[in-house]
Design an enzyme around this catalytic site. Structure first.
Site, PDB file in Angstrom:
ATOM      1  N   THR A  27      13.086  63.575  30.663  1.00  0.00           N
ATOM      2  CA  THR A  27      13.328  64.355  29.457  1.00  0.00           C
ATOM      3  C   THR A  27      12.257  65.432  29.341  1.00  0.00           C
ATOM      4  O   THR A  27      11.277  65.446  30.087  1.00  0.00           O
ATOM      5  CB  THR A  27      13.274  63.479  28.185  1.00  0.00           C
ATOM      6  OG1 THR A  27      11.969  62.895  28.094  1.00  0.00           O
ATOM      7  CG2 THR A  27      14.301  62.378  28.223  1.00  0.00           C
ATOM      8  N   VAL A  86       4.089  59.251  32.354  1.00  0.00           N
ATOM      9  CA  VAL A  86       3.499  60.377  31.622  1.00  0.00           C
ATOM     10  C   VAL A  86       3.738  61.660  32.410  1.00  0.00           C
ATOM     11  O   VAL A  86       3.292  61.808  33.554  1.00  0.00           O
ATOM     12  CB  VAL A  86       1.996  60.168  31.387  1.00  0.00           C
ATOM     13  CG1 VAL A  86       1.414  61.370  30.644  1.00  0.00           C
ATOM     14  CG2 VAL A  86       1.753  58.887  30.605  1.00  0.00           C
ATOM     15  N   LYS A  87       4.444  62.579  31.791  1.00  0.00           N
ATOM     16  CA  LYS A  87       4.829  63.834  32.437  1.00  0.00           C
ATOM     17  C   LYS A  87       3.817  64.915  32.076  1.00  0.00           C
ATOM     18  O   LYS A  87       3.622  65.228  30.892  1.00  0.00           O
ATOM     19  CB  LYS A  87       6.232  64.220  31.977  1.00  0.00           C
ATOM     20  CG  LYS A  87       6.964  65.215  32.854  1.00  0.00           C
ATOM     21  CD  LYS A  87       8.400  65.340  32.352  1.00  0.00           C
ATOM     22  CE  LYS A  87       9.201  66.310  33.178  1.00  0.00           C
ATOM     23  NZ  LYS A  87      10.572  66.480  32.618  1.00  0.00           N
ATOM     24  N   LEU A  88       3.187  65.504  33.095  1.00  0.00           N
ATOM     25  CA  LEU A  88       2.082  66.444  32.907  1.00  0.00           C
ATOM     26  C   LEU A  88       2.392  67.788  33.556  1.00  0.00           C
ATOM     27  O   LEU A  88       2.996  67.828  34.633  1.00  0.00           O
ATOM     28  CB  LEU A  88       0.805  65.877  33.533  1.00  0.00           C
ATOM     29  CG  LEU A  88       0.340  64.505  33.037  1.00  0.00           C
ATOM     30  CD1 LEU A  88      -0.598  63.862  34.055  1.00  0.00           C
ATOM     31  CD2 LEU A  88      -0.342  64.651  31.676  1.00  0.00           C
TER      32      LEU A  88
END
Length: 217
Positions: A27, A86-88
């Site tokens: 997402t 965790v999207k970075l």
């Protein structure tokens, strides 16, 4: 190749899960906004709801662009559910945050990757996933699939564990081409995934079988 669906729509996630081939969800803030999900509390709850629907990893994106902010947001996201990745963003502080989370055993997804050099840095920082946006490269007349091939070669050369997550997948042929090149994961819309089901000879053959069955009964 793992199949992720790129959406925040719960109904689409349920439909993909029902097919029995869904491995995870990605997402981003734009997809959340598209579903009318705004405000930190609502967004966090929505991530929890998504995790209840799937068995695999769910990428949840930080909004901060500084190291301290990414760490703070990332730790809060990771605490929601063990499935959370965790999207970075692929910026200097994002790489630093990736290394921080990797050292703590928290899964990460480096996003907005557009070069092999960026992919190499993501792998060096210990990213679980690295997301090259092939559709957006295609949009500017650059070979998005060629980038996947370059990254596959580099990762194989050095035995990196980071998974190539082909993102910004637009259509069914993108999926097939990514599979041929050796992407570990693809994430795209439900329409592209369901497109793999379609072939006119399947429809013609099934219609013929049913017609012949009716003749004999």
């Amino acid at each position: 190749m793992k199949f992720f669906i790129d959406t925040a729509n719960l109904d689409q996630i349920k439909e993909a899960q029902a097919l029995g081939i869904l491995d995870g969800v990605t997402t981003n803030p734009s997809l959340m906004a598209k579903e009318g999900i705004t405000g930190a509390t609502n967004i966090l709850q929505h991530y929890k709801d998504i995790c209840k629907l799937v068995d695999g990893d769910v990428s949840a994106e930080v909004i901060a662009t500084d190291f301290e902010g990414m760490v703070r947001e990332g730790e809060a996201l990771a605490a929601l559910n063990p499935q959370i990745v965790v999207k970075l963003p692929m910026i200097a502080d994002g790489v630093k945050a990736c290394k921080y989370f990797s050292d703590k055993g928290i899964k990460t997804n480096m996003t907005l990757v557009f070069s092999a050099g960026q992919a190499l840095l993501a792998a060096k920082a210990g990213a679980t996933y690295m997301s090259p946006f092939i559709g957006r490269l295609d949009d500017i007349s650059t070979d998005g699939l060629g980038l996947i091939a370059e990254i596959r070669l580099i990762y194989d050369n050095y035995g990196f564990d980071t998974q190539i997550l082909a993102a910004s997948v637009r259509h069914t042929m993108h999926i097939m081409d990514c599979a041929k090149i050796g992407a570990d994961v693809m994430t795209g819309p439900l329409k592209a995934i369901k497109g793999l089901l379609k072939h006119p000879l399947t429809d013609i053959g099934l219609a013929k079988f049913l017609e012949d069955y009716k003749k004999g009964n």
